[in-house]
Write an enzyme that holds these catalytic residues in place. Structure first.
Site, short mmCIF file in Angstrom:
data_model
loop_
_atom_site.label_atom_id
_atom_site.label_comp_id
_atom_site.label_asym_id
_atom_site.label_seq_id
_atom_site.Cartn_x
_atom_site.Cartn_y
_atom_site.Cartn_z
N LYS A 76 0.73 -4.96 -5.31
CA LYS A 76 -0.67 -4.70 -4.94
C LYS A 76 -0.78 -4.47 -3.44
CE LYS A 76 -2.33 -7.18 -8.97
NZ LYS A 76 -2.67 -8.46 -9.57
N GLN A 86 -4.12 -14.52 -7.50
CA GLN A 86 -3.19 -14.09 -8.55
C GLN A 86 -3.18 -15.11 -9.69
OE1 GLN A 86 -1.55 -11.10 -8.83
NE2 GLN A 86 -0.95 -11.84 -10.85
N ASP A 146 -11.59 -8.34 -7.98
CA ASP A 146 -10.76 -8.45 -9.18
C ASP A 146 -11.64 -8.76 -10.41
OD1 ASP A 146 -8.23 -8.25 -10.33
OD2 ASP A 146 -7.80 -10.39 -10.14
#
Ligand code: NAP
Length: 275
Positions: free
Chosen positions: A50, A94, A117
């Site tokens: 990413k 994450q 996200d």
């Protein structure tokens, strides 16, 4: 029948090129903060990928790496700090975090305006009501892929295998928003093969290699495999499914690249709005 492949890498490349253009036009460089807890090698790889994609299209990134022993309170404090930092436009925690951490509490510490996200309850609610907001990246990426291949959804039967808060549940809500008739399946579902066999659109989001068998797929169905298991194996028995499906995503190169492309698009969008 042999399925046409849904090329997530190609569609994601087009999205990334558009985001790069948007970033070039911004006065300030967008910055994505990535937070990684513990030393799970797969998570480390995802975060590295990413960050490197960010760099390629001109998005800055800030890396926060915390030991596996981090407590919920410590992680929440770090995320709150990033939420208040004007130099950070998007925050990615994450998933998964070590089991002793309350992941929901950590996600909820992300300011809604930086939830690129799409993991907070506020983002989930906005997405479910069809309101503006950040989409959960993998579900949003799946919808973008369906749109790129002009897959009709209205009135179609969609079966989502998996109901996790960041993948199965939100992808079902997005399909419902688009007037599909959605069935969720999970570990307690009875008769999974028969339910999948009725689907015009199947989304596999389980985390079990080849759980969805090719023989279950209705001829001509659209199959999206979000699973990513060791050895580049998805949650769908690819070879056999590709012989029956109309469209199918490969693993890798299907859903994965779309997830990153949407994350970066939403990060650029957050920076644009923060001006
Ligand atoms: P998760 O949180 O572990 O959820 C798995 C879901 O699968 C749960 O809802 C579980 O049901 C269900 N399930 C487990 N065994 C089942 C069975 N035998 N039959 C039917 N359903 C079953 O996983 P996740 O985070 O959603 O991830 C799922 C997969 O997607 C993993 O392979 C992950 O690596 C991948 N993933 C990919 C991306 C990407 O960018 N491509 C992003 C995120 C995740 P219960 O709710 O009943 O336990």
């Amino acid at each position: 029948m042999t399925a046409r492949i849904m090329d997530g890498t190609a569609v994601a490349a087009r999205m990334l090129a558009e985001t790069e253009q948007l970033v070039r036009g911004l006065e300030r460089q967008p910055v994505l903060a990535t937070v990684l807890v513990g030393d799970d090698p797969a998570s480390q790889t995802y975060v590295r990928m990413k960050r490197s994609r960010c760099a390629k299209i001109g998005i800055g990134s800030r890396s926060v790496e915390l030991p596996a022993s981090t407590t919920t309170a410590e992680l929440v404090a770090v995320i709150r700090e990033l939420s208040e930092d004007p130099g950070v436009h998007g925050i990615l925690l994450q998933h998964p975090v070590p089991a002793h951490i309350d992941e929901r509490a950590a996600f909820e510490a992300i300011a809604p305006a930086k939830d690129v996200d799409g993991v907070t309850m506020a983002s989930f609610a906005a997405m479910s009501f069809g309101e503006r907001g950040f989409q959960s990246c993998t579900p949003g990426g799946i919808l973008r892929l369906l749109d790129a291949y002009e897959v009709p959804l209205r009135g179609r039967r969609a079966v989502v295998v998996g109901r996790s808060p960041i993948l199965g549940k939100p992808v079902g809500m997005l399909l419902l928003e688009r007037d599909a008739t959605v069935t969720y399946c999970h570990s307690k579902t009875v008769g999974l093969p028969e339910i999948v066999a009725e689907a015009d659109v199947v989304v596999a989001a389980v985390g079990r290699p080849e759980l969805v068998r090719g023989s279950w797929i209705k001829p001509g169905a659209v199959v999206l495999d979000a699973g990513y298991n060791p050895g580049n194996v998805g949650d769908v028995e690819y070879g056999a499914a590709a012989e029956r499906a109309g469209l199918i995503t490969p693993v890798p190169g299907g859903v994965g690249p779309m997830t990153i492309a949407l994350l970066l698009e939403q990060t650029a969008g957050a920076a644009q709005r923060a001006r």
